[in-house]
Design an enzyme around this catalytic site. Sequence first.
Site, PDB file in Angstrom:
ATOM      1  N   ARG A  45       0.899  -1.176   0.064  1.00  8.09           N
ATOM      2  CA  ARG A  45      -0.094  -0.011   0.016  1.00  8.09           C
ATOM      3  C   ARG A  45       0.752   1.056   0.188  1.00  8.09           C
ATOM      4  O   ARG A  45       1.795   1.222   0.109  1.00  8.09           O
ATOM      5  CB  ARG A  45      -1.154  -0.014   1.214  1.00  8.09           C
ATOM      6  CG  ARG A  45      -0.680  -0.896   2.435  1.00  8.09           C
ATOM      7  CD  ARG A  45       0.319   0.103   3.225  1.00  8.09           C
ATOM      8  NE  ARG A  45       0.235   1.513   3.377  1.00  8.09           N
ATOM      9  CZ  ARG A  45       1.043   2.104   3.632  1.00  8.09           C
ATOM     10  NH1 ARG A  45       2.241   1.988   3.966  1.00  8.09           N
ATOM     11  NH2 ARG A  45       0.934   3.730   3.782  1.00  8.09           N
ATOM     12  N   ALA A  47       0.807   5.161  -2.217  1.00  2.54           N
ATOM     13  CA  ALA A  47       0.665   5.542  -3.509  1.00  2.54           C
ATOM     14  C   ALA A  47       1.887   4.960  -4.450  1.00  2.54           C
ATOM     15  O   ALA A  47       1.687   4.357  -5.578  1.00  2.54           O
ATOM     16  CB  ALA A  47       0.382   6.992  -3.663  1.00  2.54           C
ATOM     17  N   ARG A  88      -7.590  -0.321  -6.444  1.00  5.57           N
ATOM     18  CA  ARG A  88      -7.674   0.785  -5.545  1.00  5.57           C
ATOM     19  C   ARG A  88      -8.014   2.117  -6.559  1.00  5.57           C
ATOM     20  O   ARG A  88      -7.025   2.292  -7.539  1.00  5.57           O
ATOM     21  CB  ARG A  88      -6.741   0.962  -4.726  1.00  5.57           C
ATOM     22  CG  ARG A  88      -6.505  -0.157  -3.787  1.00  5.57           C
ATOM     23  CD  ARG A  88      -5.729   0.087  -2.407  1.00  5.57           C
ATOM     24  NE  ARG A  88      -6.103   0.871  -1.629  1.00  5.57           N
ATOM     25  CZ  ARG A  88      -5.628   1.485  -0.732  1.00  5.57           C
ATOM     26  NH1 ARG A  88      -4.257   1.233  -0.296  1.00  5.57           N
ATOM     27  NH2 ARG A  88      -6.072   2.045   0.331  1.00  5.57           N
ATOM     28  N   GLN A 195      -1.789   2.530   9.851  1.00  9.02           N
ATOM     29  CA  GLN A 195      -0.420   2.718   9.128  1.00  9.02           C
ATOM     30  C   GLN A 195       0.471   3.173  10.052  1.00  9.02           C
ATOM     31  O   GLN A 195       1.683   3.020   9.825  1.00  9.02           O
ATOM     32  CB  GLN A 195      -0.683   3.292   7.930  1.00  9.02           C
ATOM     33  CG  GLN A 195      -1.369   2.591   6.714  1.00  9.02           C
ATOM     34  CD  GLN A 195      -2.931   2.758   6.867  1.00  9.02           C
ATOM     35  OE1 GLN A 195      -3.487   3.063   7.966  1.00  9.02           O
ATOM     36  NE2 GLN A 195      -3.582   2.663   5.832  1.00  9.02           N
ATOM     37  N   ASP A 236      -1.932  10.963  -2.115  1.00 13.66           N
ATOM     38  CA  ASP A 236      -2.264   9.816  -3.095  1.00 13.66           C
ATOM     39  C   ASP A 236      -2.647  10.089  -4.176  1.00 13.66           C
ATOM     40  O   ASP A 236      -2.638   9.621  -5.357  1.00 13.66           O
ATOM     41  CB  ASP A 236      -3.354   9.057  -2.393  1.00 13.66           C
ATOM     42  CG  ASP A 236      -2.914   8.156  -1.150  1.00 13.66           C
ATOM     43  OD1 ASP A 236      -3.016   8.273  -0.073  1.00 13.66           O
ATOM     44  OD2 ASP A 236      -2.747   6.823  -1.536  1.00 13.66           O
ATOM     45  N   LYS A 247      -4.536  10.084   3.232  1.00 10.79           N
ATOM     46  CA  LYS A 247      -5.088   9.323   4.450  1.00 10.79           C
ATOM     47  C   LYS A 247      -6.140   9.988   5.046  1.00 10.79           C
ATOM     48  O   LYS A 247      -5.807  10.989   5.611  1.00 10.79           O
ATOM     49  CB  LYS A 247      -4.005   8.536   5.130  1.00 10.79           C
ATOM     50  CG  LYS A 247      -4.537   7.739   6.152  1.00 10.79           C
ATOM     51  CD  LYS A 247      -5.594   6.615   5.766  1.00 10.79           C
ATOM     52  CE  LYS A 247      -4.855   5.575   4.518  1.00 10.79           C
ATOM     53  NZ  LYS A 247      -6.048   4.928   3.779  1.00 10.79           N
TER      54      LYS A 247
HETATM   55  O1  MRU Z   1      -4.633   3.208   2.209  1.00 13.50           O
HETATM   56  P1  MRU Z   1      -2.978   3.580   2.036  1.00 13.50           P
HETATM   57  O2  MRU Z   1      -2.299   2.955   3.311  1.00 13.50           O
HETATM   58  O3  MRU Z   1      -2.608   3.068   0.799  1.00 13.50           O
HETATM   59  O4  MRU Z   1      -2.776   4.974   2.270  1.00 13.50           O
HETATM   60  C1  MRU Z   1      -1.734   5.591   2.298  1.00 13.50           C
HETATM   61  C2  MRU Z   1      -1.531   7.200   2.134  1.00 13.50           C
HETATM   62  O5  MRU Z   1      -2.649   7.710   2.532  1.00 13.50           O
HETATM   63  C3  MRU Z   1      -0.223   7.806   1.984  1.00 13.50           C
HETATM   64  O6  MRU Z   1       0.051   8.798   2.939  1.00 13.50           O
HETATM   65  C4  MRU Z   1       0.061   8.145   0.675  1.00 13.50           C
HETATM   66  O7  MRU Z   1      -0.297   6.885  -0.372  1.00 13.50           O
HETATM   67  C5  MRU Z   1       1.621   8.469   0.138  1.00 13.50           C
HETATM   68  S1  MRU Z   1       2.473   7.185   0.582  1.00 13.50           S
HETATM   69  C6  MRU Z   1       4.166   7.948   0.034  1.00 13.50           C
END
Ligand code: MRU
Length: 350
Positions: A45, A47, A88, A195, A236, A247
Amino acid sequence: MIQTLEWTAHGVVFIDQTKLPTEEVYVTCTTHQQVADAIRNMVVRGAPAIGVAAAMGIALGVKNSKAENAADLKKDFDQICEIIRQTRPTAVNLFWAIRRMTEKFEFLRIRPIAHIQQALIEEAQRMHAEDIAANQAMGRHGATLMPSSGGVLTHCNAGALATAGYGTALGVIRAAVEQGKKIHVYADETRPFLQGSRLTAWELMKDGIPTTVISDNMAGVMMQQGKIGAIVVGADRIAANGDVANKIGTYTVAVLAKEHGIPFYVAAPISTVDLDTPDGSRIPIEQRNAREVTHIAGKQMTPDGVEIENPAFDVTPAKYVAAIITERGIARAPYENSLRDLAAEIPKHP
Ligand code: MRU
């Protein structure tokens, strides 16, 4: 260095992020369907990591194709991309990766099948290497914005685990620490998927960077008590006007930061900037399974039948964002201009 994902002769290997921090388990995906499931189920997970995983999944699917002519290979390629596309919806890096692999495929179309298969594997590996280089560049730019000492708050995990390595927001923190800045990280727990407490804390502790985990509802009081000098998060998808999808809970942090006069920074590669989406209202927000909210570690936390909402992301309006740190430099408001200029630059890395 933490290996989030890797192309190997046996398949695509992921560290299983659903098992961290208590178990360090690696899974090998041998088909593109398995890679799609790994993305959907959050084994991988974040981005940029999703983008690289998508590219590797496509390369794997094409490698496994039994097509014997160009038309059949094209049919397989389109089906593989569709399966990856349905995983996703919010992180634009997924769609960016599919587009880049599609452009490569179109460019190679008249070549022998074995050549196309090999070239797509190499393209996915190049994207992996480029992502690490981009994060290191982001770190160099962003470190200048970090305080020389004191608390820096982050939300979710935008670290090595969310990328091919080093991290975006955590890359900025890592680079600042490497420059000798005495940073203490405050990691929001990041309900419902945790996370922050499971992943950010795990990787920062591995690096020996001082870290305090707080539950999400403690962020305000930490700011009020003067413990936070800056905030840095990942993204993202960043719309053309600088609105940032990240997030769930990021928006709350950004509004609190404004109230307390604390700079709120976003670190993300150019592949996260979506100039085709004019503003945040057009960013599709993933709704995830209610069970992520109702249960913690398999234990039910809510009464049977209660209504649940579980949007995985929120949108922080650009007016709350002090700067957007990219591998090509730092963008400031008005973002319509600064992001467009950075996106138009010819990339310097390989
Ligand atoms: O649902 P996730 O864990 O994939 O969400 C991740 C995030 O929101 C991160 O902050 C974002 O992807 C940036 S990662 C470098």
